[in-house]
Design a protein around this motif. Structure first.
Motif, mmCIF file in Angstrom:
data_model
loop_
_atom_site.group_PDB
_atom_site.id
_atom_site.type_symbol
_atom_site.label_atom_id
_atom_site.label_comp_id
_atom_site.label_asym_id
_atom_site.label_seq_id
_atom_site.Cartn_x
_atom_site.Cartn_y
_atom_site.Cartn_z
ATOM 1 N N THR A 257 -4.200 6.303 -28.129
ATOM 2 C CA THR A 257 -4.900 4.816 -27.673
ATOM 3 C C THR A 257 -5.719 4.945 -26.511
ATOM 4 O O THR A 257 -6.868 4.431 -26.487
ATOM 5 N N ASP A 258 -5.453 5.707 -25.531
ATOM 6 C CA ASP A 258 -6.241 6.143 -24.363
ATOM 7 C C ASP A 258 -7.796 6.758 -24.912
ATOM 8 O O ASP A 258 -8.654 6.448 -24.649
ATOM 9 N N ILE A 259 -7.493 7.848 -26.089
ATOM 10 C CA ILE A 259 -8.754 8.238 -26.530
ATOM 11 C C ILE A 259 -9.422 7.173 -27.333
ATOM 12 O O ILE A 259 -10.679 7.313 -26.838
ATOM 13 N N GLU A 260 -8.713 6.613 -28.129
ATOM 14 C CA GLU A 260 -9.555 5.555 -28.555
ATOM 15 C C GLU A 260 -10.222 4.443 -27.754
ATOM 16 O O GLU A 260 -11.544 4.034 -28.057
ATOM 17 N N GLU B 21 -14.328 3.915 -27.448
ATOM 18 C CA GLU B 21 -14.968 2.360 -27.677
ATOM 19 C C GLU B 21 -15.692 2.180 -26.339
ATOM 20 O O GLU B 21 -17.038 1.681 -26.597
ATOM 21 N N VAL B 22 -15.408 2.348 -25.313
ATOM 22 C CA VAL B 22 -16.227 2.125 -24.076
ATOM 23 C C VAL B 22 -17.552 2.959 -24.085
ATOM 24 O O VAL B 22 -18.585 2.402 -23.831
ATOM 25 N N LEU C 23 -18.203 0.916 -13.017
ATOM 26 C CA LEU C 23 -17.356 0.729 -11.954
ATOM 27 C C LEU C 23 -18.035 0.037 -10.786
ATOM 28 O O LEU C 23 -19.201 0.162 -10.503
ATOM 29 N N GLU C 24 -17.289 -0.712 -10.094
ATOM 30 C CA GLU C 24 -17.775 -1.446 -8.994
ATOM 31 C C GLU C 24 -18.032 -0.611 -7.739
ATOM 32 O O GLU C 24 -18.863 -1.053 -6.922
ATOM 33 N N ASP C 25 -17.251 0.549 -7.733
ATOM 34 C CA ASP C 25 -17.557 1.197 -6.423
ATOM 35 C C ASP C 25 -18.606 2.457 -6.663
ATOM 36 O O ASP C 25 -19.549 2.423 -7.612
ATOM 37 N N THR D 154 -9.334 1.306 -14.983
ATOM 38 C CA THR D 154 -9.022 0.007 -14.208
ATOM 39 C C THR D 154 -8.287 -0.857 -14.693
ATOM 40 O O THR D 154 -7.985 -0.733 -15.989
ATOM 41 N N SER D 155 -7.859 -2.060 -13.895
ATOM 42 C CA SER D 155 -7.203 -3.234 -14.642
ATOM 43 C C SER D 155 -8.014 -3.930 -15.672
ATOM 44 O O SER D 155 -7.274 -4.430 -16.704
ATOM 45 N N GLU D 156 -9.159 -3.790 -15.568
ATOM 46 C CA GLU D 156 -10.037 -4.273 -16.809
ATOM 47 C C GLU D 156 -10.286 -3.457 -17.948
ATOM 48 O O GLU D 156 -11.205 -3.574 -18.916
ATOM 49 N N GLY D 157 -9.897 -2.193 -17.942
ATOM 50 C CA GLY D 157 -10.068 -1.148 -18.946
ATOM 51 C C GLY D 157 -10.735 0.029 -18.510
ATOM 52 O O GLY D 157 -11.311 0.272 -17.190
ATOM 53 N N TRP D 158 -11.427 0.976 -19.216
ATOM 54 C CA TRP D 158 -12.061 1.971 -18.893
ATOM 55 C C TRP D 158 -13.394 1.659 -18.632
ATOM 56 O O TRP D 158 -14.066 0.889 -19.046
#
Length: 147
Positions: free
Chosen positions: A4-7, A11-12, A33-35, A120-124
């Protein structure tokens, strides 16, 4: 590392290229990313920082009437909260015609790219993009090499 990480990374990564194709700056911005981030477009110097990187995409989008990416040789590796995607961008693009009418001639380009993502907490999210042009082989190059 789960499938699921690879998928999710795939997707991103796809969303990144779709945002470019559609000239969707808001989606492009949300994918980074924000940083501290970095980006190297083919032939450009290293861009660092979110503002500088996103300005470069706004500039590219505003000067490109048509762009389409056909990704090949895509490989995804996930290690903990970091993911690495390598691929070949087969790019078809075009700008405005000289007389301001229809789309100008389409140009093909090959670029090899490395995209680095962080979880991140919002996803990759994109941490770094590096695109490098692939030099085309020509008959003249082959003759010089063998002569």
């Amino acid at each position: 590392m789960s499938r699921t990480d690879i998928e999710a990374v795939e997707e991103v990564n796809t969303a990144f290229y779709e945002a470019m194709e559609q000239g969707d700056f808001d989606t492009m911005s949300a994918l980074w990313l924000e940083d501290e981030v970095s980006c190297v477009h083919p032939g450009w110097p290293v861009l660092t920082g979110r503002g500088e990187v996103l300005r470069s995409y706004a500039l590219i989008m505003s000067h490109t009437d048509y762009i389409q990416f056909f990704l090949t040789d895509t490989k995804v590796a996930v290690l903990g909260d970091t993911a690495l995607v390598t691929c070949t961008e087969n790019i078809l693009s075009g700008g405005p015609a000289e007389d301001g009418g229809e789309l100008g001639p389409l140009v093909g380009q090959l670029v090899v790219a490395t995209n680095v993502f962080r979880r991140t907490s919002e996803g990759w999210r994109l941490w770094s993009h590096h695109g490098s042009p692939v030099l085309a082989d020509t008959d003249e190059d082959d003759e010089e090499a063998s002569g």
